[in-house]
Design an enzyme around this catalytic site. Structure first.
Site, PDB file in Angstrom:
ATOM      1  N   ASN A  53      51.206  43.675  35.075  1.00  0.00           N
ATOM      2  CA  ASN A  53      51.300  44.862  35.908  1.00  0.00           C
ATOM      3  C   ASN A  53      50.066  45.748  35.722  1.00  0.00           C
ATOM      4  OD1 ASN A  53      51.901  47.217  33.873  1.00  0.00           O
ATOM      5  ND2 ASN A  53      53.149  45.495  33.205  1.00  0.00           N
ATOM      6  N   LYS A 180      57.104  53.988  23.506  1.00  0.00           N
ATOM      7  CA  LYS A 180      55.872  54.573  24.037  1.00  0.00           C
ATOM      8  C   LYS A 180      56.174  55.399  25.268  1.00  0.00           C
ATOM      9  CE  LYS A 180      52.497  52.129  26.146  1.00  0.00           C
ATOM     10  NZ  LYS A 180      51.406  51.132  26.263  1.00  0.00           N
ATOM     11  N   LYS A 182      54.170  58.001  28.416  1.00  0.00           N
ATOM     12  CA  LYS A 182      52.935  58.350  29.087  1.00  0.00           C
ATOM     13  C   LYS A 182      52.598  59.828  28.867  1.00  0.00           C
ATOM     14  CE  LYS A 182      52.499  54.247  30.837  1.00  0.00           C
ATOM     15  NZ  LYS A 182      51.430  53.339  30.362  1.00  0.00           N
ATOM     16  N   ASP A 211      50.277  57.254  25.592  1.00  0.00           N
ATOM     17  CA  ASP A 211      49.309  56.503  26.395  1.00  0.00           C
ATOM     18  C   ASP A 211      48.823  57.364  27.549  1.00  0.00           C
ATOM     19  OD1 ASP A 211      47.882  54.674  27.885  1.00  0.00           O
ATOM     20  OD2 ASP A 211      49.587  53.379  28.332  1.00  0.00           O
ATOM     21  N   GLU A 237      46.668  56.208  22.879  1.00  0.00           N
ATOM     22  CA  GLU A 237      46.143  55.066  23.631  1.00  0.00           C
ATOM     23  C   GLU A 237      45.268  55.492  24.797  1.00  0.00           C
ATOM     24  OE1 GLU A 237      47.962  51.388  26.338  1.00  0.00           O
ATOM     25  OE2 GLU A 237      49.173  52.259  24.730  1.00  0.00           O
ATOM     26  N   GLU A 263      43.118  47.271  27.014  1.00  0.00           N
ATOM     27  CA  GLU A 263      43.860  46.554  28.044  1.00  0.00           C
ATOM     28  C   GLU A 263      43.084  46.429  29.346  1.00  0.00           C
ATOM     29  OE1 GLU A 263      46.808  49.248  30.559  1.00  0.00           O
ATOM     30  OE2 GLU A 263      47.187  49.529  28.416  1.00  0.00           O
ATOM     31  N   ASP A 290      44.502  41.848  26.998  1.00  0.00           N
ATOM     32  CA  ASP A 290      45.622  41.143  27.633  1.00  0.00           C
ATOM     33  C   ASP A 290      45.081  39.874  28.273  1.00  0.00           C
ATOM     34  OD1 ASP A 290      47.654  40.217  29.304  1.00  0.00           O
ATOM     35  OD2 ASP A 290      48.076  42.177  30.184  1.00  0.00           O
ATOM     36  N   HIS A 320      48.570  44.212  25.656  1.00  0.00           N
ATOM     37  CA  HIS A 320      49.226  44.856  26.790  1.00  0.00           C
ATOM     38  C   HIS A 320      49.951  43.796  27.621  1.00  0.00           C
ATOM     39  CE1 HIS A 320      48.826  45.568  31.202  1.00  0.00           C
ATOM     40  NE2 HIS A 320      49.282  46.780  30.922  1.00  0.00           N
ATOM     41  N   GLU A 339      53.494  44.092  23.477  1.00  0.00           N
ATOM     42  CA  GLU A 339      54.167  45.112  24.271  1.00  0.00           C
ATOM     43  C   GLU A 339      55.417  44.517  24.915  1.00  0.00           C
ATOM     44  OE1 GLU A 339      52.804  48.656  27.289  1.00  0.00           O
ATOM     45  OE2 GLU A 339      51.784  46.728  27.479  1.00  0.00           O
TER      46      GLU A 339
END
Length: 388
Positions: A53, A180, A182, A211, A237, A263, A290, A320, A339
Site C-alpha cells: 500500500n 503505531k 500517524k 509516523d 518515523e 520505506e 520494503d 514496511h 509491520e
C-alpha cells in the site's frame, strides 16, 4: 521448468483514512500470478505477488515492459545450474534495457513480479519460503517466530480521542505490544492530545511508535522531535522527505530517541546513501526498506549485504508493508520484525487464518511458499487470477 504465463490485475484497496500526506480514497495495487509448467497435486504451481500500500497499481509498466521481457526471454536462461527457476536471473531478464537510476515506480512493478517468483520457487521445492531463504542465505534454520507491530492510528473522518483509544486497545487485546499512529496530519497541539490519549490507553510494557510520512520541513520536524522527547516513542518515523538525508542527520543529532525510515527508498543505492549521509545510528535506529516496493527480494539481499558492510545488523530492519513476503524474509534472514495491518488494506494485509499474535510475536505456519493459501479471503482473489 518454464514460466508459461504471467498475469496481472489491478485491485482497489481504497479507504476513507488518511495520513499526513495522502488519503487512500483511490488507492490500488497490482496482483501478479506467475504460472509455471511444474505440477503439484495435479495442478500447475502458481506464484503470487502484489505491491504494498501507499504506491498504486503498476499495470501499465507490467504490461508494456516487464512481463513481455520475461515471457520473451530464453526459458533456459531463467534457470540456475540445477535446472530450477532462478529469481536472480528472472530479475536480470526484467531489467534488460533499463538505465541506472530512475528508482521510482518501476521498482514497484519489478518487486511485485519478484514476490510471485519467490513464491513459486518455494512451492516447487515444497518448502516455506522462510526456510528456503534460511538454507540459501541464512543460518540454515531460520526462526518462524517474528516480532510484529500494529500499524494504525490513521486520521479517520469523525474519529474522536475515545474512538482512537478503542482502536489501539483493540490491537493490544489481540496480542500486539507495539502500536503505531500517524502524526503530521493535524497541528502539533492536536497530535500531542492524540499521542497522550493513546499512551493513556496502553498498559505497562506496551509502546507507541509515531509516523509523519515524510511530511515535515526542518522547523516542524525539529519541533516534533523536541515534543516527542517527553513521550519516548518506540520510534519517530520518516519526519522529513525520504531523500533529505541532511535533515535526517540533523534530527538524529538533536533527538535522543529512536528514528525509523527507509520505506520510500527503492534501491540499494538509495539505501546506501541513507546509511552514508542520513546520520542513522546502527545501535538505535530502524530501517524500513520494503522488498515489494524496491525491486523485490533480489535487491533486498543486496541491501542486507551493503548494511553488513556498513556495520548494521539485519535485526535493525523492520520492513514496511504488512505483507507475508516480508514476514517470511524476517523469519528466514533474521530481521528485527515486520509491520502488520490488522484491519486495513484487506484482504492483502495480515497473516494466514488462525495465526495469533502472542506478546507481540507471530509464528509462521508451515505452509509451502509465502503461505498465501493459508489466508482464505486473499487466496480466493489470487486463485481467481492464477487459475482462470
Amino acid at each position: 521448468m518454464r514460466i508459461v504465463d504471467v498475469r496481472e490485475k489491478t485491485y482497489p484497496i481504497s479507504s476513507s483514512i488518511r495520513n499526513a500526506y495522502i488519503d487512500f480514497s483511490r488507492m490500488t495495487l497490482s496482483l501478479v500470478a506467475v504460472v509455471t509448467d511444474v505440477v503439484r497435486d495435479g495442478r500447475p504451481v502458481v506464484g503470487y505477488g502484489f505491491n504494498s500500500n501507499g504506491r498504486y497499481g503498476q499495470g501499465a509498466m507490467l504490461r508494456e515492459r516487464f512481463v513481455p521481457r520475461l515471457l520473451e526471454a530464453d526459458p533456459d536462461g531463467l534457470l540456475d545450474d540445477a535446472g530450477t527457476l532462478d529469481p536472480h536471473r528472472v530479475w536480470d531478464a526484467m531489467m534488460v534495457n533499463e538505465k541506472p537510476g530512475g528508482h521510482g515506480e518501476r521498482s514497484v512493478a519489478v518487486g511485485t513480479v519478484d514476490m510471485a517468483v519467490w513464491d513459486a520457487v518455494a512451492k516447487i521445492e515444497e518448502k516455506p519460503l522462510y526456510r528456503l531463504l534460511a538454507e540459501r542465505y541464512g543460518d540454515g534454520e531460520g526462526d518462524p517466530r517474528v516480532f510484529v507491530y500494529a500499524a494504525g492510528g490513521y486520521y479517520h473522518p469523525g474519529q474522536d480521542l475515545r474512538a482512537l483509544q478503542e482502536e489501539m486497545r483493540g490491537y493490544t487485546a489481540r496480542g500486539y505490544s507495539v502500536v503505531k499512529k500517524k502524526i503530521g496530519g493535524a497541528s502539533l497541539e492536536e497530535d500531542r492530545r492524540r499521542i497522550e490519549a493513546v499512551l493513556e490507553a496502553l498498559e505497562p510494557g506496551q509502546r507507541l511508535a509515531v509516523d509523519a510520512n515524510g511530511r515535515f520541513g526542518r522547523e516542524t520536524a525539529l519541533a516534533y522531535a523536541e515534543a516527542l522527547e517527553e513521550y519516548d516513542p518506540f520510534w519517530y518515523e520518516e519526519p522529513g522527505d525520504p531523500l533529505d538525508f541532511e535533515l535526517q542527520a540533523e534530527i538524529g543529532r538533536r533527538y535522543s530517541g529512536a528514528l525509523a525510515t527507509g520505506e520510500n527508498l527503492f534501491s540499494v543505492q538509495d539505501a546506501r546513501n541513507l546509511v552514508r549521509y542520513g546520520g542513522m545510528r546502527p545501535e538505535k535506529d530502524w530501517l524500513q526498506f520494503d522488498c515489494a516496493l524496491s525491486y523485490g527480494l533480489v535487491e533486498y539481499l543486496r541491501i542486507l549485504d551493503m548494511l553488513r558492510d556498513h556495520g548494521w545488523s539485519p535485526r535493525r530492519c523492520i520492513p514496511h508493508g504488512g505483507h507475508q513476503m516480508s514476514l517470511a524474509i524476517a523469519a528466514g534472514l533474521g530481521l528485527g520484525g515486520n509491520e502488520s495491518y490488522p484491519d486495513l488494506f484487506q484482504p492483502f494485509g495480515g497473516f494466514p487464518d488462525g495465526t495469533a499474535v502472542e506478546d507481540g510475536y507471530v509464528t509462521i505456519p508451515d505452509l509451502p511458499g509465502i503461505g498465501f493459501e493459508g489466508k482464505a479471503d486473499l487466496y480466493a482473489v489470487m486463485r481467481e487470477l492464477g487459475e482462470r
